[in-house]
Write a protein that holds these residues in place. Structure first.
Motif: not given
Length: 189
Positions: A53-70
Motif C-alpha cells: 500500500r506504500e507503493s505507487w507501482a502497478g499491482s504486480q510490481s507493488r507485490e514484488t517490491i513488498a515481497a522483497v521487503a517482507c
C-alpha cells in the motif's frame, strides 16, 4: 497474487519436484523467498498487503517490491503485537529510504525494499544508506544506492557498515565496480 498461486499446489519442495529437480527448486527459492523462509505464511501475506500500500507501482510490481521487503518477517513466529511493530518499522523504513533516494518511481522503491529487509530501526537504515552510498569509490548515484541497500539490509548499523565498506573496497586487489560490489557483499549481513 503469485505467491498464493504457487503455494496452492503444495509445498515448495513438492512443486519443485514436479517442475523438474534442482533448477526448479533454485528458481522457486528466488521467486518466493518470503514463503520459503517464513514460519507463518499468514503474517507474510499480511506484511505484503500492508507494505504494498506504500507503493505507487502497478499491482504486480507493488507485490514484488513488498515481497522483497517482507522477506523473512515471519521467521521467528512472532506474536501479533511484535509482528505489528515489525511491519510498522518496515513501512517507516520503506517510506524514508524511497523518499531520500536519487532514483525515481519503481527503482527507488526497489532499492528501499532491499535496504529495509529485516530492518530493526528505520532511521538507522536510512542513515546507513546515506553514509554507505557515499563510500563507494567507483559506483555512483542509483547504482551506489543499490549496493548500499545490500550492505545495509537486516539492520546493519550505519557507521560500522560505512567504515567496513570504505576499508574493504580500498584494500582489495579488485578495482572498479567489482571492488565496490565485493565490499557491499562482504560488509552486509
Amino acid at each position: 497474487m503469485v505467491i498464493g498461486d504457487v503455494t496452492r499446489f503444495g509445498s515448495s519442495k513438492g512443486v519443485a519436484r514436479r517442475m523438474g529437480g534442482r533448477l526448479a527448486a533454485a528458481l522457486l527459492a528466488l521467486i518466493i523467498p518470503a514463503v520459503t523462509l517464513a514460519a507463518d505464511g499468514g503474517q507474510v501475506l499480511e506484511c505484503i498487503d500492508k507494505v504494498s500500500r506504500e507503493s505507487w507501482a502497478g499491482s504486480q510490481s507493488r507485490e514484488t517490491i513488498a515481497a522483497v521487503a517482507c522477506r523473512g518477517i515471519g521467521e521467528t513466529g512472532a506474536d501479533s503485537k511484535e509482528f505489528e511493530q515489525k511491519v510498522k518499522v518496515l513501512r517507516e523504513c520503506f517510506d524514508k529510504v524511497s523518499f531520500r533516494s536519487q532514483a525515481k518511481g519503481t527503482e527507488a522503491e526497489t532499492i528501499a525494499a532491499s535496504a529495509c529487509t529485516g530492518v530493526i530501526n528505520a532511521a538507522e537504515t536510512a542513515a546507513c544508506m546515506d553514509k554507505v552510498s557515499r563510500k563507494f569509490r567507483y559506483v555512483k548515484d542509483t547504482a551506489a544506492e543499490s549496493l548500499a541497500a545490500r550492505a545495509c539490509a537486516r539492520g546493519n548499523p550505519a557507521q560500522e557498515t560505512a567504515v567496513c565498506v570504505d576499508k574493504v573496497s580500498f584494500r582489495l586487489d579488485a578495482s572498479g565496480a567489482l571492488a565496490d560490489t565485493l565490499a557491499a557483499i562482504a560488509c552486509g549481513r
